[in-house]
Design an enzyme around this catalytic site. Structure first.
Site, PDB file in Angstrom:
ATOM      1  N   ASP A 176       0.783  -1.232   0.000  1.00 45.04           N
ATOM      2  CA  ASP A 176       0.000   0.000   0.000  1.00 45.04           C
ATOM      3  C   ASP A 176       0.822   1.293   0.000  1.00 45.04           C
ATOM      4  O   ASP A 176       0.646   2.143  -0.858  1.00 45.04           O
ATOM      5  CB  ASP A 176      -0.997  -0.027   1.192  1.00 45.04           C
ATOM      6  CG  ASP A 176      -1.834   1.221   1.288  1.00 45.04           C
ATOM      7  OD1 ASP A 176      -2.246   1.720   0.229  1.00 45.04           O
ATOM      8  OD2 ASP A 176      -2.079   1.698   2.406  1.00 45.04           O
ATOM      9  N   CYS A 205     -14.788  -6.059 -17.122  1.00 46.64           N
ATOM     10  CA  CYS A 205     -15.914  -5.184 -16.752  1.00 46.64           C
ATOM     11  C   CYS A 205     -16.967  -5.172 -17.870  1.00 46.64           C
ATOM     12  O   CYS A 205     -18.168  -5.111 -17.589  1.00 46.64           O
ATOM     13  CB  CYS A 205     -15.439  -3.751 -16.513  1.00 46.64           C
ATOM     14  SG  CYS A 205     -14.646  -3.508 -14.922  1.00 46.64           S
ATOM     15  N   CYS A 248     -21.530   5.471  -7.343  1.00 44.92           N
ATOM     16  CA  CYS A 248     -20.623   6.307  -6.545  1.00 44.92           C
ATOM     17  C   CYS A 248     -21.365   7.551  -6.048  1.00 44.92           C
ATOM     18  O   CYS A 248     -21.882   8.336  -6.843  1.00 44.92           O
ATOM     19  CB  CYS A 248     -19.407   6.695  -7.370  1.00 44.92           C
ATOM     20  SG  CYS A 248     -18.334   7.837  -6.486  1.00 44.92           S
ATOM     21  N   CYS A 305     -13.517  11.413  -3.490  1.00 44.02           N
ATOM     22  CA  CYS A 305     -13.917  10.054  -3.079  1.00 44.02           C
ATOM     23  C   CYS A 305     -14.127  10.055  -1.564  1.00 44.02           C
ATOM     24  O   CYS A 305     -13.298  10.572  -0.813  1.00 44.02           O
ATOM     25  CB  CYS A 305     -12.812   9.083  -3.467  1.00 44.02           C
ATOM     26  SG  CYS A 305     -12.992   7.457  -2.746  1.00 44.02           S
ATOM     27  N   CYS A 309     -18.590   1.231  -4.218  1.00 45.20           N
ATOM     28  CA  CYS A 309     -18.238   0.772  -5.577  1.00 45.20           C
ATOM     29  C   CYS A 309     -17.772  -0.674  -5.581  1.00 45.20           C
ATOM     30  O   CYS A 309     -17.575  -1.259  -6.650  1.00 45.20           O
ATOM     31  CB  CYS A 309     -17.215   1.699  -6.227  1.00 45.20           C
ATOM     32  SG  CYS A 309     -15.725   1.952  -5.276  1.00 45.20           S
TER      33      CYS A 309
END
Ligand code: SF4
Ligand code: SF4
Length: 374
Positions: free
Chosen positions: A132, A186, A196, A212, A241
């Site tokens: 991360d 997708c 969203c 976000c 999402c």
């Protein structure tokens, strides 16, 4: 090297790594193009590693890299015995990536075990592991290593485990054969973009992370009023999402004891959060990923969620926050919440309210408008 790769895969399975893949250490030029656009459009949050070249060129962060090993660990999406949010004892939620022990710790342990295992087989092996917060993009590496594809929600989606997965990687000097990236699955789906709450997802995998909720919920300043209602009951992060993604349907993996959520911590009552001491916050929430920014953002969000619920039983505590708290963000947000909740007690407190801080004063004025006083 072929046998070594097989041995690594087998060991990874033994220590509970759900997916492992191998990628070249070539520059991530596609990512570079994306990051340059993001800089130009000023849509980076500041949480990212600041040096773009170091994110793109593995040889800038590691001497003579030959390949990158990517891993994924699946985490739970449902908790057992979820507490109910009741009137007068309202609760907020931490997103799933904050359930259980901080995933950075869990993944680093797995990567360290892998390093030890490989070094026993190849003593000259060198590594740089990251999770991360490292230079490289976890998603870009995992995508190249064939673990999944980058969905329109910008997250990595694995066909078997969906997107509720944690990613980590290690750069190495070992020339391990790369796996093939998989195509984008997708297709025509656009559910995440449509769901969203802030319009942060722009379609075709583009995003404005600055709006976000996952990012906004972690900021320490005032939350822009236009995002307060859509914060809904979120204390930290946002899963919308992912929840709507068809590739997560029916998935709820409980492979790792450390990732099991304590329902009282990941869906805590809001009112007690307003008076929690630093020490108590650290003891209770410290081991969770969602506490990394300290208690202030969580308390600010708790106040906003209480306002959304119009919880009148929170009014005395909110008055205390508005008049006594040393942090302007808490005083101002509490004032606004009193305006939203309304009632005689809140009105009286707002009538008397004054503050030296300009931002707090602006929130008091806003609250007075909401409640209908001057
Ligand atoms: Fe939108 Fe929430 Fe996903 Fe952020 S985490 S992009 S706010 S749905
Ligand atoms: Fe892709 Fe649909 Fe999932 Fe979004 S919701 S990531 S578009 S599959």
């Amino acid at each position: 090297m072929k046998q070594l790769k097989q041995d690594i895969i087998q060991y990874a399975n033994e220590i509970g790594i759900q997916k492992i893949g191998f990628a070249s250490a070539d520059p991530f030029l596609e990512l570079k193009a994306r990051l340059e656009v993001a800089v130009k459009e000023d849509v980076l949050t500041g949480f990212e590693h600041p040096n773009i070249d170091e994110r793109v060129y593995p040889d800038l962060i590691f001497d003579a890299p030959r390949s990158i090993i990517a891993i994924a660990l699946a985490y739970p999406s449902k908790m057992k015995e979820e507490p109910v949010s009741r009137k007068e004892a309202r609760r907020g939620v931490f997103s799933r990536a904050s359930w259980g022990t901080d995933y950075h710790t869990v993944l680093r342990e797995k990567l360290a075990k892998l390093e030890t295992f490989i070094t026993e087989l190849v003593p000259e092996a060198r590594f740089k592991s990251m999770v991360d917060t490292g230079e490289l993009s976890d998603v870009a590496v995992a995508e190249r290593a064939g673990l999944g594809w980058r969905g329109k929600n910008t997250l990595l989606i694995s066909p078997e485990f969906g997107s509720f997965i944690y990613l980590g990687e290690m750069v190495t000097n070992l020339p391990l054969a790369p796996d093939k990236p998989m195509g984008d699955l997708c297709g025509d789906c656009n559910k995440c973009v449509e769901a969203c709450p802030t319009g942060s997802l722009l379609g075709e995998g583009k995003m404005n992370p600055k709006i976000c909720l996952s990012y906004l919920s972690q900021t320490k300043g005032f939350l822009d009023e236009k995002y307060r209602d859509v914060l809904h009951n979120r204390l930290y992060g946002c899963d919308t999402c992912q929840v709507v993604c068809p590739y997560n349907r029916g998935h709820d993996f409980h492979f790792h004891e450390a990732m099991e959520p304590d329902p009282e911590l990941v869906k805590p009552e809001l009112k007690p959060l307003l008076s929690i001491s630093n020490k108590e916050f650290k003891a209770k929430f410290g081991p969770m990923a969602g506490s990394w920014r300290g208690k202030k953002p969580i308390q600010r969000n708790a106040i906003i969620v209480l306002a959304r619920y119009k919880d009148k039983t929170a009014v005395p505590e909110l008055i205390r926050c508005m008049t006594e708290d040393t942090r302007p963000v808490i005083r101002g947000t509490a004032a606004w919440a009193l305006g939203k909740i309304g009632g005689e007690e809140a009105k009286e407190a707002l009538q008397k309210a004054h503050d030296e801080d300009k931002e707090v004063l602006a929130e008091i004025m806003r609250a007075k408008n909401l409640i209908g006083i001057r």
